[in-house]
Structures are given as structure tokens and as C-alpha cells.
Design a protein around this motif. Sequence first.
Motif, PDB file in Angstrom:
ATOM      1  N   VAL A 176       1.769   1.933  -3.376  1.00 49.40           N
ATOM      2  CA  VAL A 176       0.638   2.481  -4.139  1.00 49.40           C
ATOM      3  C   VAL A 176       0.475   3.970  -3.841  1.00 49.40           C
ATOM      4  O   VAL A 176       0.268   4.784  -4.731  1.00 49.40           O
ATOM      5  CB  VAL A 176      -0.664   1.718  -3.788  1.00 49.40           C
TER       6      VAL A 176
ATOM      7  N   GLN B 203      -6.365  -0.048  -9.719  1.00 51.90           N
ATOM      8  CA  GLN B 203      -5.750  -1.140 -10.475  1.00 51.90           C
ATOM      9  C   GLN B 203      -4.455  -0.679 -11.144  1.00 51.90           C
ATOM     10  O   GLN B 203      -3.443  -1.355 -11.100  1.00 51.90           O
ATOM     11  CB  GLN B 203      -6.723  -1.658 -11.559  1.00 51.90           C
TER      12      GLN B 203
ATOM     13  N   TYR C 208       1.994  -5.156  -9.068  1.00 56.13           N
ATOM     14  CA  TYR C 208       0.968  -6.172  -8.808  1.00 56.13           C
ATOM     15  C   TYR C 208      -0.240  -5.971  -9.723  1.00 56.13           C
ATOM     16  O   TYR C 208      -1.262  -5.412  -9.311  1.00 56.13           O
ATOM     17  CB  TYR C 208       0.524  -6.119  -7.343  1.00 56.13           C
TER      18      TYR C 208
ATOM     19  N   TRP D   9       0.828  -1.200   0.000  1.00 55.03           N
ATOM     20  CA  TRP D   9       0.000   0.000   0.000  1.00 55.03           C
ATOM     21  C   TRP D   9       0.865   1.254   0.000  1.00 55.03           C
ATOM     22  O   TRP D   9       0.565   2.248  -0.656  1.00 55.03           O
ATOM     23  CB  TRP D   9      -0.965  -0.017   1.186  1.00 55.03           C
TER      24      TRP D   9
ATOM     25  N   MET E 285      -1.713  -0.237  -8.573  1.00 59.76           N
ATOM     26  CA  MET E 285      -1.230  -1.544  -8.116  1.00 59.76           C
ATOM     27  C   MET E 285      -0.314  -2.144  -9.178  1.00 59.76           C
ATOM     28  O   MET E 285       0.747  -2.691  -8.869  1.00 59.76           O
ATOM     29  CB  MET E 285      -2.412  -2.505  -7.863  1.00 59.76           C
TER      30      MET E 285
END
Length: 465
Positions: A8, A61, A69, A5, A64
Amino acid sequence: MHQVWQAVIEQAELAKLSGPTISLFFRKSDIIDFDGAHARLEVLNIFARRQFETKLAKPLQQLMAKAGYPGVKFTIVIRSGKNGGKKSERAAQPDFSGRIASPKRISAPPKNASFVSSGTPKRYGGEPNNGLNPRYRFANFIVGGNNDLAHAACQAVVEAPGERYNPLFIYGGVGLGKTHLIQAIGNALAEKDPSLKILYTTIEEFYNAFVNAMRRKVSGFSDDYRKLDVLIVDDMQYIAGKEKSQEEFFHTFNALQQMNKQVIISSDRPPREISTLTDRLRTRLEMGMAIDIQMPDYETRCAIISAKSGLSGVTLDTQIVEYLAENIRNNIRELEGVLNQLLAYCEVRGIEPTIELAKSILTQSHVVKPKTLNAKQIIDKTARYFKLDPKIMCGKDRSHNIAEPRQIAMYLIRTELSMSFPKIGREFSRDHSSVMHSVEKIDECIKNDFYIRQQVSDIREKLYG
Ligand code: ADP
Ligand code: MG
């Protein structure tokens, strides 16, 4: 915070994702479970969940994927308040929601608790009882053309307390951020140097503590204040005309100044306009730096609304932000109040804020007055409050304990019902100039004397209660 996170969020910030409010959504959330393919994302509230399920689904998305990921499936859960660790983390965040209690209530220490027991101010830096509310920080203070000078001066004080701008005197109208700024100085200094003895007090608390100490014949009242490194005094305009407490304040103030200790004062007007100040105290207060905070301009109001809603995890449509900023012009507290009502209303019902809702909340938020209120009711309730017979209150008796309630009743009829002076005069068998004079007198008293202000607001509450 979960490592993935963190990555991100860094990406979100790099991408400057639609400004600060969106990236705040990210910062206020966290991944609590991740196995490479599935992630549980914990968010602050229902809005945040909606945002992540709708508008932010795609950016999520993409970010990530950028963090390494791609194609992760998300389950979005709302953080529960009972989660101990998370809760304390949240408590450390600035909280703009104010939905549970007003800032005043959170900040108010038990009334003079620290003074009553010993007569000494135990509310020093580092200890919880220094009167500071951790919610007021520079980090959540929006700087605009209306307050940039005051903000800069406050920061200068944090850099070198007791050196420049001593005393620092911040003045301006109600709800414009004075308390926020002077408390932010205290919080920043306490963080910078936990050994500093800091005290935030309103002048009313100072006065009450002084009277208490006198009454209980506790010695050392003044010594305790003189041990402070930083004294922050809020709402100086309410320094009552009581000679003794002014004298005490003057000496405390002088002693601190001589030791180069920082004194910070707020007031709704500059020192020269506080009519209850003694000349020598006024002169001393004018020796430092006096800076005013003005009404926020339109852009600052927009910025404040966006920032505050963002911190509650909500991104408001520009249209709503602009609507609120256009319609609430001169008081940030009111702005905050309406915004909180809107957010709370939507959160409880699980709906998104709309411009229609904002409009209806704004219209309702202006105190809805019962249609039945009339002059007679105001007279009766005012008389009851002062334990007087309404007939006597409206009669000829000019002694102070009857004349003042009478003037307050006239004032309330004027302000609550906008009745004309001659008409009010008829209720009291007086001519219009005498009513005008009374209304002006109470208007002035409310500005200077916190007892009268309190009485008027108590009675006003009873009128609508
Ligand atoms: P005052 O002491 O001048 O009456 P406050 O400091 O109590 O006003 O401010 C009223 C409310 O508005 C507080 O909740 C405060 O946090 C908020 N506020 C005022 N100015 C700002 C600002 N520039 N940025 C963010 N919040 C602000
Ligand atoms: Mg204030």
C-alpha cells in the motif's frame, strides 16, 4: 512491516498522494492483523485515526484495491506506547514532536558526568555518550535558500572528513539550525564508520571539563581530546575570555588539524566578530571554511511546518501553515514550539487544528508579562539574587560586585519594562547616559559571557516565576 501494508505504501508513494505529509501518514502506520477481509490498522495518534476515517478513507480503499485487496474493512487502532517492538521502531524514527522534553534536555548528557569521574572524554562514536542526539539528522533537515550552502558543506564533510573544509565553521542567529546541522554531521559519520571517535561538546562543557581536570589535577585531559577523529564544538561565541582554556582549546585544535582530524564549530557570529577570541585562535579558525545560515524565507518556513506536522502524523490545512509561516519569521525553534503547542493542545482534546486555535496559541505564546511588574520589583529581585541590600545596589558604591548587579537591574528594567533611560536613571540616582552605557554593556556581555547570560536569564525567570 506487514507485507500488504508495504504494498500500500509503495502505491501511495507511486501516486504521490498529496505530497510527502500524506504518505508519511501511511509510513507511520501499519497493519497488525489481516485476514483478507478485515484489517486492523495501527496508527500513531488520534489525528492519524481521524485522517484514515475521513479524508484518507477513500484513498486507503483505492490503494488496498490496487495492491490486490478490494473491499477490505478496516478497524483503526492507536498504537500504544507499551508495545516493546513497536516502540523501538518508533524511537529510530526522527521525532519532531518535542512535546515531552525540549531537544536540549534530551541531548544534554549528565553534566560532565564522563569528565568528572576521570577527566577524560568518554563520549566517543558508537558509545551513547558522544554527546550526539540521534534526533538531529540530515533526513529531517529542510534545505532552503537560507541554509543550502551550510548544508552542502556539512555533507561534504561527511563524505571526506578532515579533507575539505577543515575546520568547518557554521554561524548564524539563534534557532536557525546550527546545532541540528553540526550534530547531523556527527550522526552521519558515526553511522558511516562506527569506529570513528566523535565528540560533540559545547564550548561551555569543554571549558568546565578543563577546569575540572585542572582542579582535580587529572592528567591526560588534552591527550584524550587529541585521540578524537571528529571534534564538534557548539556555541563557540561563549568561549569566555579565560586565557588558559582558550590556550588549551587552541592546542587541542592544532593537534587535531595536524593529524587531519575534522573539527566542526558553530557560533552565532563569524570568528572575526567573537571579541573574546585570542588573535591566534581567530586566525586558525579563519583558515577553514566559514558559512552562515540565514533566516529562513517564507517558503522554507512553510516547508518546515508541513514536514514537522507531517512527522507528528498531522496534515495541517494550508491556511494554518501559511499563517504560522507569516507570523513566526526569524526563529525555527520558536516556529517548532508554537507548532508543538498547537498539536499537543489538539491531541489532548481530540480535536483538529484550526486557524483560530493557531491564532490564539500564537498570541499566548509570547511571554505574558504580569501587569504588576515594576522597576522596584526588578531592583528587589535582582538585589536578592546577588544577596545585596537594594539600597546599596542603588547607591553610589562603584565596586565591581555591586556595580555589575546594578547594571543588570538597569538592563532588566529596560528590556522588560521598556522604561526610558532618564526614568531608569531616577531609580538609581544616575543620569541617562550612565544608564545607557550600563544597558549596552550588559547587552554586550550577554553575547559573550555565558555566566552573565545565565544570571540574567535566572533573574528574569524569577521575575515571572
Ligand atoms: P541553533 O543551534 O542555530 O540555535 P537549532 O539547531 O537548535 O538552532 O534549531 C532549533 C530547532 O529548529 C531544532 O529543533 C531544529 O531541529 C529545528 N530546525 C532548525 N532548522 C531546521 C531545518 N532547516 N529543518 C528542520 N528543522 C530545523
Ligand atoms: Mg545551538
